[in-house]
Enzyme design. Structure first.
Site, mmCIF file in Angstrom:
data_model
loop_
_atom_site.group_PDB
_atom_site.id
_atom_site.type_symbol
_atom_site.label_atom_id
_atom_site.label_comp_id
_atom_site.label_asym_id
_atom_site.label_seq_id
_atom_site.Cartn_x
_atom_site.Cartn_y
_atom_site.Cartn_z
ATOM 1 N N ASP A 1 -13.300 -27.766 -3.657
ATOM 2 C CA ASP A 1 -13.006 -27.286 -2.303
ATOM 3 C C ASP A 1 -11.533 -27.468 -1.962
ATOM 4 O OD1 ASP A 1 -15.666 -26.651 -1.972
ATOM 5 O OD2 ASP A 1 -16.135 -28.390 -0.723
ATOM 6 N N ASP B 1 -10.828 -19.420 -1.356
ATOM 7 C CA ASP B 1 -11.876 -18.880 -2.222
ATOM 8 C C ASP B 1 -11.702 -17.375 -2.392
ATOM 9 O OD1 ASP B 1 -14.457 -18.934 -3.634
ATOM 10 O OD2 ASP B 1 -15.241 -17.957 -1.846
ATOM 11 N N GLU C 1 -10.249 -23.669 2.796
ATOM 12 C CA GLU C 1 -11.121 -23.482 1.627
ATOM 13 C C GLU C 1 -11.742 -22.082 1.637
ATOM 14 O OE1 GLU C 1 -15.615 -24.542 0.360
ATOM 15 O OE2 GLU C 1 -14.651 -25.810 1.845
ATOM 16 N N GLU D 1 -9.248 -24.927 -3.665
ATOM 17 C CA GLU D 1 -9.272 -23.641 -2.966
ATOM 18 C C GLU D 1 -8.423 -23.704 -1.696
ATOM 19 O OE1 GLU D 1 -13.715 -22.146 -4.418
ATOM 20 O OE2 GLU D 1 -13.461 -23.105 -2.462
#
Length: 227
Positions: A118, A49, A45, A121
């Site tokens: 989450d 991101d 994650e 990502e």
């Protein structure tokens, strides 16, 4: 490593089939199910991101050669915020293949914005590690699709618009209240409520409190039919 039929179908929807299927399995494993031999998706994650951020930064720059930094920033934020990642995840039916512990499953974890965002990502990071940046970039641009083209409209300053809507009706400015803060210190998720004096309200999440406030204001404007 062989993957289940449901996961194969998810990869079809994703548009990427993994040479290293353990990556997608990890990307879809929530911390509620993790163990010493079953790592969760938090590290992926974190990476995803950043990859999403780079892809979207390039996209908003390419979309408008004349936009200032002040115009680009809210457009970028609208594309990378948790709610947008969760929207994409829902379109992929990611929740159906999310690996959760019993407690999260029982409390509706497959529908939670934070968990879906989450995991989305983490999936981006898994594609990057499996196929490289261009594979991840192409997938993100395809999945985000029309959101990129329409982001200039979506990223209008919703807090200002909501305040103007309230004042035009003789109301005081809307109030914003932090409802919760979740997630690790390096990537907190704020949930904020926007409420008018007549008690009409909406909630939203964001990586930073201001982003969450903007998202809550936008959600309330949409509920009011004013955005």
């Amino acid at each position: 490593m062989k993957i289940a039929r449901e996961l194969e179908a998810f990869c079809d929807r994703l548009g990427h089939h993994f040479a290293q299927p353990e990556l997608i399995t990890r990307a879809l494993t929530h911390s509620s199910l993790s163990s010493a031999t079953r790592p969760d998706n938090q590290r992926l994650e974190f990476l995803g991101d950043r990859i999403l951020g780079l892809v979207m930064a390039e996209a908003v720059l390419a979309q408008d050669n004349d936009a200032s930094e002040g115009q680009l920033a809210p457009r970028f934020n609208a594309l990378v915020r948790k709610e947008t990642c969760a929207e994409v995840a829902r379109e992929l039916d990611l929740g159906a293949v999310l690996r959760l512990g019993k407690s999260e499953t029982a409390t509706g974890g497959r529908r939670k914005t934070a968990l879906l965002g989450d995991a989305m990502e983490a999936v981006i990071a898994a594609v990057y590690l499996d196929g490289g940046f261009e594979a991840a970039r192409a997938m993100v641009l395809r999945l985000w699709g029309a959101r990129v083209a329409g982001v200039a409209e979506d990223a209008r300053d919703a807090k200002t618009a909501l305040q103007e809507w309230a004042q035009a009706r003789g109301m005081p400015p809307p109030a914003y209240r932090e409802l919760s803060r979740e997630g690790p210190d390096h990537a907190p998720v704020f949930r904020v409520e926007a409420r008018l004096a007549d008690n009409q309200a909406a909630e939203a999440e964001g990586r930073v409190k201001r982003q969450a406030e903007q998202a809550a204001a936008k959600a309330l404007l949409e509920r009011l039919g004013a955005h």
